[in-house]
Design a protein around this motif. Structure first.
Motif, mmCIF file in Angstrom:
data_model
loop_
_atom_site.group_PDB
_atom_site.id
_atom_site.type_symbol
_atom_site.label_atom_id
_atom_site.label_comp_id
_atom_site.label_asym_id
_atom_site.label_seq_id
_atom_site.Cartn_x
_atom_site.Cartn_y
_atom_site.Cartn_z
ATOM 1 N N UNK A 64 0.835 -0.947 0.033
ATOM 2 C CA UNK A 64 0.479 -0.066 -0.470
ATOM 3 C C UNK A 64 1.017 1.475 0.208
ATOM 4 N N UNK A 65 2.172 1.209 0.645
ATOM 5 C CA UNK A 65 2.928 3.068 0.889
ATOM 6 C C UNK A 65 4.044 2.580 0.176
ATOM 7 N N UNK A 66 4.569 1.562 -0.435
ATOM 8 C CA UNK A 66 6.086 1.772 -0.548
ATOM 9 C C UNK A 66 6.129 0.965 -1.652
ATOM 10 N N UNK A 67 5.169 0.671 -2.678
ATOM 11 C CA UNK A 67 5.531 0.458 -4.233
ATOM 12 C C UNK A 67 6.413 1.156 -4.774
ATOM 13 N N UNK A 68 6.667 0.945 -5.983
ATOM 14 C CA UNK A 68 7.300 1.857 -6.891
ATOM 15 C C UNK A 68 7.514 3.031 -7.788
ATOM 16 N N UNK A 69 5.887 3.620 -7.249
ATOM 17 C CA UNK A 69 5.856 4.457 -7.818
ATOM 18 C C UNK A 69 5.940 5.699 -7.368
ATOM 19 N N UNK A 70 7.109 6.365 -6.324
ATOM 20 C CA UNK A 70 6.433 7.771 -5.721
ATOM 21 C C UNK A 70 8.107 7.604 -4.290
ATOM 22 N N UNK A 71 8.868 7.057 -5.061
ATOM 23 C CA UNK A 71 10.532 7.289 -4.491
ATOM 24 C C UNK A 71 11.570 8.850 -5.280
ATOM 25 N N UNK A 72 11.515 9.723 -4.418
ATOM 26 C CA UNK A 72 12.451 10.698 -5.171
ATOM 27 C C UNK A 72 13.995 10.368 -4.692
ATOM 28 N N UNK A 73 14.615 10.429 -5.806
ATOM 29 C CA UNK A 73 16.367 9.916 -6.086
ATOM 30 C C UNK A 73 17.469 10.704 -5.653
ATOM 31 N N UNK A 74 18.188 11.410 -4.736
ATOM 32 C CA UNK A 74 19.212 11.882 -4.490
ATOM 33 C C UNK A 74 20.814 11.053 -4.902
ATOM 34 N N UNK A 75 21.361 11.479 -5.053
ATOM 35 C CA UNK A 75 22.878 10.421 -5.663
ATOM 36 C C UNK A 75 23.786 11.944 -5.667
ATOM 37 N N UNK A 76 24.469 11.461 -5.308
ATOM 38 C CA UNK A 76 25.609 11.812 -4.937
ATOM 39 C C UNK A 76 27.123 11.466 -5.444
ATOM 40 N N UNK A 77 27.867 11.973 -6.359
ATOM 41 C CA UNK A 77 29.149 10.378 -6.449
ATOM 42 C C UNK A 77 29.928 11.839 -7.952
ATOM 43 N N UNK A 78 31.431 10.902 -7.982
ATOM 44 C CA UNK A 78 31.882 11.441 -9.097
ATOM 45 C C UNK A 78 31.794 10.108 -10.392
ATOM 46 N N UNK A 79 31.470 10.832 -10.878
ATOM 47 C CA UNK A 79 30.395 9.140 -12.069
ATOM 48 C C UNK A 79 30.812 9.385 -13.682
ATOM 49 N N UNK A 80 31.258 10.192 -13.617
ATOM 50 C CA UNK A 80 31.602 10.799 -15.185
ATOM 51 C C UNK A 80 32.950 9.969 -15.243
ATOM 52 N N UNK A 81 34.033 9.646 -14.040
ATOM 53 C CA UNK A 81 34.874 9.493 -14.904
ATOM 54 C C UNK A 81 35.365 7.432 -13.910
ATOM 55 N N UNK A 82 33.759 7.078 -13.880
ATOM 56 C CA UNK A 82 33.420 5.557 -13.276
ATOM 57 C C UNK A 82 32.957 4.863 -14.057
ATOM 58 N N UNK A 83 33.143 5.272 -15.588
ATOM 59 C CA UNK A 83 32.542 4.260 -15.983
ATOM 60 C C UNK A 83 31.333 3.823 -16.029
ATOM 61 N N UNK A 84 30.347 4.881 -15.389
ATOM 62 C CA UNK A 84 29.286 4.312 -14.887
ATOM 63 C C UNK A 84 27.849 6.037 -15.384
ATOM 64 N N UNK A 85 27.230 5.123 -16.300
ATOM 65 C CA UNK A 85 26.023 6.411 -16.941
ATOM 66 C C UNK A 85 24.890 6.263 -15.419
#
Length: 216
Positions: free
Chosen positions: A189-210
């Protein structure tokens, strides 16, 4: 002293569309992920005890599902888990998922989180998970009540909220009565996958990660 009388600011529930915010943080060795969603209940709601147990099973302890998947099984994150942040007045509590990891593992971390939530949404927890979670929660609450600092905080909170220890006892009793069916229902009822807000911080440009785009 201020001459303006105290007035509490309301913080009502607001439905927020799934969002992903990604920030580049150059020269940082680790990345951090925080997924959050609002839940339209407060800590006196009849579903609150079941949500406490659900959080304990999902990521509220070192033996819960998120650490077992991302730390023990996949070796991706030493610090990973979930938290339920209750509101005591407004019907606007928060559920959080967090993880610290190497930037190049972002997509695998999201995959692991997704897998845990998919399993939890499709299948009710086991009887052992329920009993272990309830025992842990009730022990934590009993220990907190035995600490002077926690007692003082509880008394101040009770004065502000116009409550007594009766509400604390009622919550213990509600936790003890939670069933596997209760937990599975509140997760769906409350934790389905339709309303999460993600905040992600890191060095991704040089990590081979999109910038992965999945949600739990």
């Amino acid at each position: 002293d201020t001459k303006t009388p105290y007035a509490r600011v309301d913080d009502p529930f607001q439905k927020i569309s799934p969002t992903k915010l990604v920030a580049e943080t150059p020269d940082k060795a680790n990345a951090f992920l925080l997924a959050s969603r609002a839940i339209p209940i407060n800590d006196l709601h009849s579903d609150f005890a079941a949500l406490l147990v659900a959080n304990q099973i999902l990521g509220g302890s070192t033996e819960s599902r998120l650490p077992n998947r991302l730390r023990t099984q996949d070796g991706l994150s030493y610090s990973v888990g979930s938290a339920l942040q209750p509101s005591s007045i407004d019907a606007n509590s928060k559920f959080l998922v967090y993880a610290i990891f190497a930037p190049q593992n972002l997509s695998r971390v999201e995959e692991g989180i997704n897998a845990v939530f998919a399993q939890s949404l499709s299948t009710a927890p086991s009887a052992k998970e329920i009993e272990d979670a309830k025992k842990s929660l009730l022990e934590e609450r009993a220990i907190a009540r035995a600490q002077d600092k926690a007692q003082a905080g509880n008394l101040v909170s009770q004065l502000f909220l116009n409550r007594t220890w009766k509400e604390s006892l009622a919550r213990d009793q509600a936790i003890a009565a939670v069933t596997a069916e209760d937990v599975h229902r509140v997760i769906r009822q409350y934790l389905s996958n339709d309303a999460f807000v993600y905040s992600i911080a890191g060095t991704f440009k040089n990590a081979g990660q999109d910038k992965a785009s999945t949600n739990p």
